[in-house]
Design an enzyme around this catalytic site. Structure first.
Site, short mmCIF file in Angstrom:
data_model
loop_
_atom_site.label_atom_id
_atom_site.label_comp_id
_atom_site.label_asym_id
_atom_site.label_seq_id
_atom_site.Cartn_x
_atom_site.Cartn_y
_atom_site.Cartn_z
N LEU A 66 -3.35 -5.72 6.62
CA LEU A 66 -3.23 -6.94 5.39
C LEU A 66 -2.82 -6.53 3.83
CD1 LEU A 66 -6.60 -6.59 6.94
CD2 LEU A 66 -4.79 -7.65 8.04
N GLY B 228 -3.53 -2.49 9.07
CA GLY B 228 -3.03 -3.96 9.39
C GLY B 228 -2.34 -3.83 10.80
N ASN C 66 -6.17 3.58 7.94
CA ASN C 66 -5.57 4.47 7.11
C ASN C 66 -6.92 3.87 5.43
OD1 ASN C 66 -3.49 2.16 5.84
ND2 ASN C 66 -3.59 3.43 4.41
N GLU C 67 -7.88 2.58 6.38
CA GLU C 67 -8.90 2.52 5.35
C GLU C 67 -9.60 3.35 4.46
OE1 GLU C 67 -8.53 1.14 8.18
OE2 GLU C 67 -7.67 -0.64 8.58
C1 LIG Z 1 -19.05 -4.42 6.74
C2 LIG Z 1 -17.50 -4.18 6.99
C3 LIG Z 1 -17.29 -5.50 7.33
C4 LIG Z 1 -15.73 -5.82 7.97
C5 LIG Z 1 -14.92 -4.97 6.96
C6 LIG Z 1 -14.42 -5.05 5.81
C7 LIG Z 1 -13.56 -4.66 4.99
C8 LIG Z 1 -12.19 -4.40 5.37
C9 LIG Z 1 -11.13 -4.72 4.64
C10 LIG Z 1 -9.63 -4.67 4.98
C11 LIG Z 1 -9.60 -3.91 6.36
C12 LIG Z 1 -7.91 -3.53 5.56
C13 LIG Z 1 -6.87 -3.19 6.71
C14 LIG Z 1 -5.59 -3.35 5.73
O1 LIG Z 1 -4.50 -3.36 6.37
S1 LIG Z 1 -5.79 -3.03 4.04
C15 LIG Z 1 -4.06 -2.88 3.78
C16 LIG Z 1 -3.63 -0.88 3.70
N1 LIG Z 1 -2.39 -0.52 3.76
C17 LIG Z 1 -1.94 -0.12 2.77
O2 LIG Z 1 -2.34 0.85 2.65
C18 LIG Z 1 -0.01 0.34 2.88
C19 LIG Z 1 0.51 0.19 1.65
N2 LIG Z 1 1.41 0.28 0.81
C20 LIG Z 1 1.96 1.08 0.73
O3 LIG Z 1 1.29 1.94 1.35
C21 LIG Z 1 3.72 1.32 0.96
O4 LIG Z 1 3.77 -0.43 -0.33
C22 LIG Z 1 4.51 1.27 2.23
C23 LIG Z 1 4.88 3.26 2.74
C24 LIG Z 1 4.06 -0.10 3.26
C25 LIG Z 1 5.89 0.86 1.28
O5 LIG Z 1 6.24 1.30 0.82
P1 LIG Z 1 7.22 1.36 -0.54
O6 LIG Z 1 7.46 1.87 -1.13
O7 LIG Z 1 8.41 0.72 0.43
O8 LIG Z 1 7.48 -0.41 -1.03
P2 LIG Z 1 6.14 -0.62 -2.10
O9 LIG Z 1 7.21 -0.80 -2.70
O10 LIG Z 1 5.11 0.18 -2.19
O11 LIG Z 1 5.25 -1.80 -2.27
C26 LIG Z 1 6.02 -3.48 -2.29
C27 LIG Z 1 6.14 -4.10 -2.74
O12 LIG Z 1 4.82 -4.52 -1.70
C28 LIG Z 1 2.91 -4.29 -2.19
N3 LIG Z 1 2.57 -4.44 -1.28
C29 LIG Z 1 2.45 -2.68 -0.09
N4 LIG Z 1 1.32 -2.97 0.70
C30 LIG Z 1 1.00 -4.29 0.36
C31 LIG Z 1 -0.37 -4.51 1.15
N5 LIG Z 1 -1.02 -4.02 2.11
N6 LIG Z 1 -0.76 -5.79 0.37
C32 LIG Z 1 -0.13 -6.55 -0.24
N7 LIG Z 1 1.12 -6.25 -1.03
C33 LIG Z 1 1.43 -5.18 -0.71
C34 LIG Z 1 3.71 -3.47 -3.38
O13 LIG Z 1 2.86 -3.23 -4.22
C35 LIG Z 1 4.68 -3.66 -4.56
O14 LIG Z 1 4.38 -4.90 -5.14
P3 LIG Z 1 5.61 -5.12 -5.96
O15 LIG Z 1 6.96 -5.08 -5.27
O16 LIG Z 1 5.07 -3.84 -6.75
O17 LIG Z 1 4.91 -5.74 -6.56
#
Ligand SMILES: CC/C=C\C/C=C\C/C=C\C=C\CC(=O)SCCNC(=O)CCNC(=O)[C@H](O)C(C)(C)COP(=O)(O)OP(=O)(O)OC[C@H]1O[C@@H](n2cnc3c(N)ncnc32)[C@H](O)[C@@H]1OP(=O)(O)O
Length: 301
Positions: A107, A152, A176-177
């Site tokens: 997400l 997600g 991994n939330e």
């Molecule tokens: C009572 C409860 C009721 C309901 C439930 C409640 C809550 C549920 C809420 C949410 C559930 C969430 C599920 C999710 O999916 S949360 C997202 C989890 N994702 C992650 O942890 C992944 C995070 N990202 C990374 O680990 C890395 O980016 C990578 C391994 C995917 C890629 O690494 P890279 O080194 O190739 O790239 P980066 O430089 O890290 O990233 C590039 C760029 O993209 C931005 N970015 C990365 N991931 C996300 C994301 N998930 N959302 C938004 N933006 C993201 C990152 O910040 C970089 O941005 P900039 O270039 O610096 O601007």
């Protein structure tokens, strides 16, 4: 199900159907087109009929840099899925990524951080809709997982009928939330439990496990691990095996197995949205998201 209803005008504008050869129903060459079947899609989702497999579409996610599931991206995915579901020339979809090394980063955190409750509610409805659309699809849906797939992205993979993961140690997959200081919703949990069992899911969810390919195969979160250059061909051959089954019998069976899990959300979608909005709006959760986003930025050095 009209999915474009309620979309913001910008989103609706983004999704004007691409120019297509008149009369080219997906999967069939248009009269006089001569050059075979056309692809369709939108800025972030490319759908190409598989030239080597009649009735199969390859849906490529291309929302760089990380296929984070933003509202616009979710909307494009939903509309592409709806088109494919409604086009009877298609029986299967292979979902894969066009972003190197990343299947989907999950997400889009920026849709949940610093956003007002109304936006969070709209966003969560789209997240629910994507899961329901994929999880209950009448089509055979195979994940050709060619990159890392946290949270997600893992949910999207788990919602497929079959998962093929590239054997690259960087391509971890898992819910991994908890590492972000948040929690996977109950329906994320349900799909993981259904896939890897209760104890393995309980441990993986609490510890926020991201399984490297070998562990992902062993625990059962994916069905096959193959060399990176064989992911697409393996997905295609598995698709052929699944499409050898009569559609109606397979679809009824898929529904028999999956409907109880989907119903748990369908029976309480609004409550789930309200739960999410309340949870994500907490100061402590917003702080956790801020810290996590800062870590992502610092990582870049
Ligand atoms: C009572 C409860 C009721 C309901 C439930 C409640 C809550 C549920 C809420 C949410 C559930 C969430 C599920 C999710 O999916 S949360 C997202 C989890 N994702 C992650 O942890 C992944 C995070 N990202 C990374 O680990 C890395 O980016 C990578 C391994 C995917 C890629 O690494 P890279 O080194 O190739 O790239 P980066 O430089 O890290 O990233 C590039 C760029 O993209 C931005 N970015 C990365 N991931 C996300 C994301 N998930 N959302 C938004 N933006 C993201 C990152 O910040 C970089 O941005 P900039 O270039 O610096 O601007």
């Amino acid at each position: 199900m009209a999915l474009t209803v309620g979309l913001r005008p910008l989103t609706r504008a983004l999704l004007r159907p691409w120019a297509r050869v008149p009369g080219a129903a997906l999967g069939r060459p248009a009269a006089g087109s001569g050059d075979g079947v056309r692809c369709f899609g939108s800025p972030r989702v490319l759908v190409e009929p598989d030239p080597a497999a009649v009735g199969v579409a390859v849906m490529k996610m291309r929302n760089p840099p990380v296929n984070s599931l933003s509202l616009e991206f979710l909307t494009e995915l939903l509309i592409s899925l709806e088109k494919l579901e409604n086009d009877k020339t298609f029986r299967g979809i292979i979902i894969t990524s066009d972003c190197p090394g990343i299947f989907s980063a999950g997400l889009d955190l920026l849709e949940m951080y610093g956003r007002d409750p109304a936006h969070c509610a709209e966003y969560w409805k789209a997240v629910q809709e994507l899961w329901l659309r994929v999880y209950l699809s009448n089509l055979v849906v195979i994940g050709a997982i060619n990159g890392i797939s946290p949270a997600g992205g893992c949910l999207l993979s788990l919602s497929c009928d079959y998962r093929v993961l590239a054997n690259n140690p960087k391509y971890a997959i898992g819910l991994n939330e908890t590492l972000l200081g948040i929690i996977a919703p109950f329906w994320f949990k349900d799909v993981l439990v259904n896939t890897i069992g209760h104890r393995a899911a309980e441990r993986a969810l609490q510890l926020g496990f991201l399984f490297p390919p070998s562990d992902a195969l062993q625990v059962g979160i994916v069905d096959q691990v193959v060399p990176e250059d064989q992911v697409q061909s393996t997905a295609r051959s598995v698709m052929a095996q699944w499409l050898a089954i009569p559609d109606h019998a397979r679809q009824l069976t898929k529904n028999l197995v999956r409907k109880p899990t989907a119903d748990r959300l369908l029976q309480q979608r609004d409550a789930d949205i309200q739960n999410f909005v309340r949870f994500i709006s907490r100061d402590s959760i917003q702080k956790s998201l801020h810290v996590y986003l800062e870590k992502l930025k610092q990582k870049k050095g």
